[in-house]
Design an enzyme around this catalytic site. Structure first.
Site, PDB file in Angstrom:
ATOM      1  N   LYS A  50      89.762 -87.556  26.964  1.00  0.00           N
ATOM      2  CA  LYS A  50      89.330 -88.932  27.219  1.00  0.00           C
ATOM      3  C   LYS A  50      90.517 -89.867  27.043  1.00  0.00           C
ATOM      4  CE  LYS A  50      85.382 -91.126  27.958  1.00  0.00           C
ATOM      5  NZ  LYS A  50      84.247 -90.655  28.753  1.00  0.00           N
ATOM      6  N   GLY A  59      68.674 -99.539  36.824  1.00  0.00           N
ATOM      7  CA  GLY A  59      69.983 -99.785  37.441  1.00  0.00           C
ATOM      8  C   GLY A  59      70.296 -98.764  38.508  1.00  0.00           C
ATOM      9  N   ASN A  60      71.581 -98.443  38.624  1.00  0.00           N
ATOM     10  CA  ASN A  60      72.025 -97.538  39.688  1.00  0.00           C
ATOM     11  C   ASN A  60      71.417 -96.151  39.599  1.00  0.00           C
ATOM     12  OD1 ASN A  60      73.784 -99.294  41.088  1.00  0.00           O
ATOM     13  ND2 ASN A  60      75.230 -99.132  39.388  1.00  0.00           N
ATOM     14  N   VAL A  61      71.121 -95.695  38.381  1.00  0.00           N
ATOM     15  CA  VAL A  61      70.474 -94.391  38.219  1.00  0.00           C
ATOM     16  C   VAL A  61      68.954 -94.560  38.180  1.00  0.00           C
ATOM     17  CG1 VAL A  61      70.196 -92.371  36.717  1.00  0.00           C
ATOM     18  CG2 VAL A  61      72.452 -93.408  36.980  1.00  0.00           C
ATOM     19  N   GLY A  78      65.623 -99.008  31.920  1.00  0.00           N
ATOM     20  CA  GLY A  78      66.773 -99.306  32.771  1.00  0.00           C
ATOM     21  C   GLY A  78      66.521 -98.982  34.228  1.00  0.00           C
TER      22      GLY A  78
HETATM   23  P1  NAD Z   1      73.580 -99.610  35.388  1.00  0.00           P
HETATM   24  O1  NAD Z   1      74.384-100.585  34.627  1.00  0.00           O
HETATM   25  O2  NAD Z   1      73.561 -99.691  36.880  1.00  0.00           O
HETATM   26  O3  NAD Z   1      72.072 -99.665  34.927  1.00  0.00           O
HETATM   27  C1  NAD Z   1      71.666 -99.839  33.598  1.00  0.00           C
HETATM   28  C2  NAD Z   1      70.451-100.736  33.635  1.00  0.00           C
HETATM   29  O4  NAD Z   1      69.929-100.856  32.333  1.00  0.00           O
HETATM   30  C3  NAD Z   1      70.784-102.147  34.131  1.00  0.00           C
HETATM   31  O5  NAD Z   1      69.945-102.495  35.195  1.00  0.00           O
HETATM   32  C4  NAD Z   1      70.553-103.015  32.895  1.00  0.00           C
HETATM   33  O6  NAD Z   1      70.059-104.290  33.220  1.00  0.00           O
HETATM   34  C5  NAD Z   1      69.513-102.200  32.139  1.00  0.00           C
HETATM   35  N1  NAD Z   1      69.496-102.464  30.713  1.00  0.00           N
HETATM   36  C6  NAD Z   1      70.524-102.725  29.871  1.00  0.00           C
HETATM   37  N2  NAD Z   1      70.068-102.887  28.618  1.00  0.00           N
HETATM   38  C7  NAD Z   1      68.740-102.736  28.667  1.00  0.00           C
HETATM   39  C8  NAD Z   1      67.707-102.782  27.693  1.00  0.00           C
HETATM   40  N3  NAD Z   1      67.985-103.035  26.424  1.00  0.00           N
HETATM   41  N4  NAD Z   1      66.442-102.574  28.081  1.00  0.00           N
HETATM   42  C9  NAD Z   1      66.155-102.306  29.388  1.00  0.00           C
HETATM   43  N5  NAD Z   1      67.081-102.251  30.349  1.00  0.00           N
HETATM   44  C10 NAD Z   1      68.357-102.468  29.991  1.00  0.00           C
HETATM   45  O7  NAD Z   1      74.052 -98.174  34.901  1.00  0.00           O
HETATM   46  P2  NAD Z   1      73.689 -96.803  35.604  1.00  0.00           P
HETATM   47  O8  NAD Z   1      74.834 -96.410  36.475  1.00  0.00           O
HETATM   48  O9  NAD Z   1      72.318 -96.847  36.144  1.00  0.00           O
HETATM   49  O10 NAD Z   1      73.745 -95.814  34.353  1.00  0.00           O
HETATM   50  C11 NAD Z   1      72.715 -95.792  33.400  1.00  0.00           C
HETATM   51  C12 NAD Z   1      73.179 -95.058  32.168  1.00  0.00           C
HETATM   52  O11 NAD Z   1      73.577 -93.733  32.516  1.00  0.00           O
HETATM   53  C13 NAD Z   1      74.426 -95.672  31.524  1.00  0.00           C
HETATM   54  O12 NAD Z   1      74.350 -95.466  30.132  1.00  0.00           O
HETATM   55  C14 NAD Z   1      75.568 -94.851  32.077  1.00  0.00           C
HETATM   56  O13 NAD Z   1      76.695 -94.833  31.203  1.00  0.00           O
HETATM   57  C15 NAD Z   1      74.929 -93.484  32.173  1.00  0.00           C
HETATM   58  N6  NAD Z   1      75.545 -92.635  33.193  1.00  0.00           N
HETATM   59  C16 NAD Z   1      75.546 -93.018  34.488  1.00  0.00           C
HETATM   60  C17 NAD Z   1      76.120 -92.195  35.449  1.00  0.00           C
HETATM   61  C18 NAD Z   1      76.123 -92.594  36.898  1.00  0.00           C
HETATM   62  O14 NAD Z   1      76.372 -91.730  37.743  1.00  0.00           O
HETATM   63  N7  NAD Z   1      75.858 -93.860  37.225  1.00  0.00           N
HETATM   64  C19 NAD Z   1      76.682 -90.962  35.079  1.00  0.00           C
HETATM   65  C20 NAD Z   1      76.659 -90.588  33.743  1.00  0.00           C
HETATM   66  C21 NAD Z   1      76.080 -91.437  32.807  1.00  0.00           C
END
Ligand code: NAD
Length: 440
Positions: free
Chosen positions: A130, A236-238, A234
């Site tokens: 890392k 978001g993107n996932v 959440g």
């Molecule tokens: P993102 O930022 O697009 O989505 C996260 C969502 O969570 C956002 O919409 C945000 O508004 C919401 N959020 C934040 N705090 C909150 C709370 N207290 N209560 C409810 N909702 C809340 O991120 P993502 O890309 O969707 O990833 C989600 C998680 O998965 C993150 O922790 C990220 O590190 C992890 N992750 C993502 C990927 C990936 O491919 N995108 C890969 C590995 C790990």
């Protein structure tokens, strides 16, 4: 105060000043396998080696830690290399603020070890590492010129390490930063699509979470996801594609919360409200964990599974994408186990980010079999199969799932690369021999 404590208790910026005063621009802390102890490049930094040698919590015979102060903007840049038996250490570079040097070093150690586990469980021929850059509070994180300079320097740093660590995107680092890194080194992945990178991995990540859930319901109920209720934190993107994939699996109901109303509106527009309960929460609202459901899926932030939320959870399964979900891995994995909740560790289910990045140099094929095998049911390292193996072993040994997963990962991580052997270790030895810390 002994000097070891002093160097650990100061802020990264005070540490940078200490280095500048001693005219040290680069240094390393490398594990000497023969004598089983960490050696430092400079006698002034021996207290840091002593700290690692004495630490029982986060230091795990990490092969090498390399650091430099950036030429511009006085920023501490580090590369934490945990284990390279399976190949070059791979993991993203985090750009973050730290209160003390101890926080900074511990974060790097933990994150690097976490990447060893994630990469090994995924069957990738990569080791674990890392990068961590400590934000210098004298400069704005938003200043594009400063970022360009810092990340270009980070790329040069990668080149100087001769490929024992290959960096990637992580918290605090964005796609433009990756383009800047890529402009000064070949030792990076997760570069922008227009430069030949693999693009946003969120959709495959959501599919990986579904695979983990399917393994858990198979193990617990000998069934699929149809008829189940899932609560997701959440959108978001996932989280959003996850809702889509779960409806395709004919689940009964999905509950989703997010702090941004627009994310909730998007979902309501797409899926209506018959089987979807979507609501806006404040940042501290953890009501989603109290819902009557079969599966809880943390897809927002880390450290959300803790003593407080565990006491509320009614679901029998936790499976989500958020990184580092357990606030205290040892305490919380035991508590979940005691409560009979099956926890599918994040480093198993959310691997698709690093999986899509890891082999960018081999090119792309539609429905790429090297990606798809992680998401199918039969490949021995697929998310589904590994989750099932872990659940069975946890039941057999009466050990928490996270502990079992780490054991499985540790064993795999010690297998040498079939072609290159334990080459990362050789590279580190050569860096030491060639006095990396004195070279420009
Ligand atoms: P993102 O930022 O697009 O989505 C996260 C969502 O969570 C956002 O919409 C945000 O508004 C919401 N959020 C934040 N705090 C909150 C709370 N207290 N209560 C409810 N909702 C809340 O991120 P993502 O890309 O969707 O990833 C989600 C998680 O998965 C993150 O922790 C990220 O590190 C992890 N992750 C993502 C990927 C990936 O491919 N995108 C890969 C590995 C790990």
């Amino acid at each position: 105060m002994p000097q070891s404590n002093r160097l650990l208790a100061i802020t990264p910026q005070e540490f940078v000043k200490y280095l500048n005063d001693k005219k040290i621009r680069k240094f390393y802390l490398v594990y000497d396998k023969k004598n089983k102890k960490v050696i430092s490049s400079h006698k002034e930094l021996k207290p840091l080696a002593d700290f690692l040698n004495a630490d029982k919590r986060d230091f795990n015979s990490h092969e090498g830690l390399f650091f430099r102060v950036s030429e511009k903007y006085n920023t501490l840049q580090g590369a934490f290399i945990h284990r390279t038996n399976r190949g070059q250490a791979a993991g993203g570079v985090r750009y973050w603020s730290y209160e003390t040097m101890e926080d900074y070093i511990r974060d790097g150690l933990r994150l690097a070890k976490g990447m060893t586990h994630k990469n090994a469980l995924a069957g990738l021929w990569w080791g674990g590492g890392k990068g961590v850059m400590a934000h210098n509070p004298a400069h704005s994180k938003k200043d594009a010129k400063i970022r360009e300079s810092l990340y270009k320097e980070y790329g040069k740093f990668m080149s100087s390490l001769k490929g024992c660590y290959v960096t990637a995107e992580d918290v605090g680092t964005n796609v433009n930063d990756m383009a800047n890194i890529f402009s000064t080194t070949r030792f990076t992945t997760c570069i922008p699509e227009k430069l030949g990178g693999s693009g946003n991995p969120s959709v495959p990540t959501a599919r990986g979470v579904v695979a983990g859930m399917e393994a858990a319901v198979k193990f617990l109920y000998n069934s699929g996801l149809e008829g189940k209720t899932i609560a997701i934190q959440g959108a978001g993107n996932v989280g959003r594609p996850l809702v889509k994939f779960l409806f395709e699996k004919k689940v009964k109901k999905i509950i989703v919360c997010d702090i941004f109303p627009e994310n909730i509106e998007l979902l309501k527009k797409q899926f209506g409200s018959k089987k979807l309960e979507a609501y806006v929460v404040s940042k501290t609202d953890t009501s989603v964990f109290e819902k009557e459901c079969d599966i809880i899926s943390p897809c927002a932030t880390g450290a959300i599974i803790n003593t407080d939320t565990i006491s509320k959870i009614k679901a029998k399964i936790i499976c989500g994408a958020a990184n580092n979900q357990l606030e205290d891995p040892d305490r919380d994995s035991k508590a979940l186990h005691k409560k009979g909740i099956l926890y599918i560790p994040d480093f198993l289910t959310n691997r698709m980010g690093i999986v899509t990045c890891a082999n960018e140099q081999y090119g792309y094929i539609d429905n790429d079999p090297f990606i798809e095998m992680h998401l199918d049911k039969n490949w021995k390292y697929s998310i589904y199969k590994t989750s099932l193996d872990m659940l069975k072993e946890s039941a057999r040994t009466k050990q928490p799932t996270a502990k079992v997963a780490v054991k499985m990962a540790d064993k795999l991580s010690l297998v040498n690369h079939p072609i290159f052997g334990h080459r990362g270790e050789e590279i580190i030895k050569a860096l030491v021999k060639n006095k990396w810390h004195t070279a420009e």
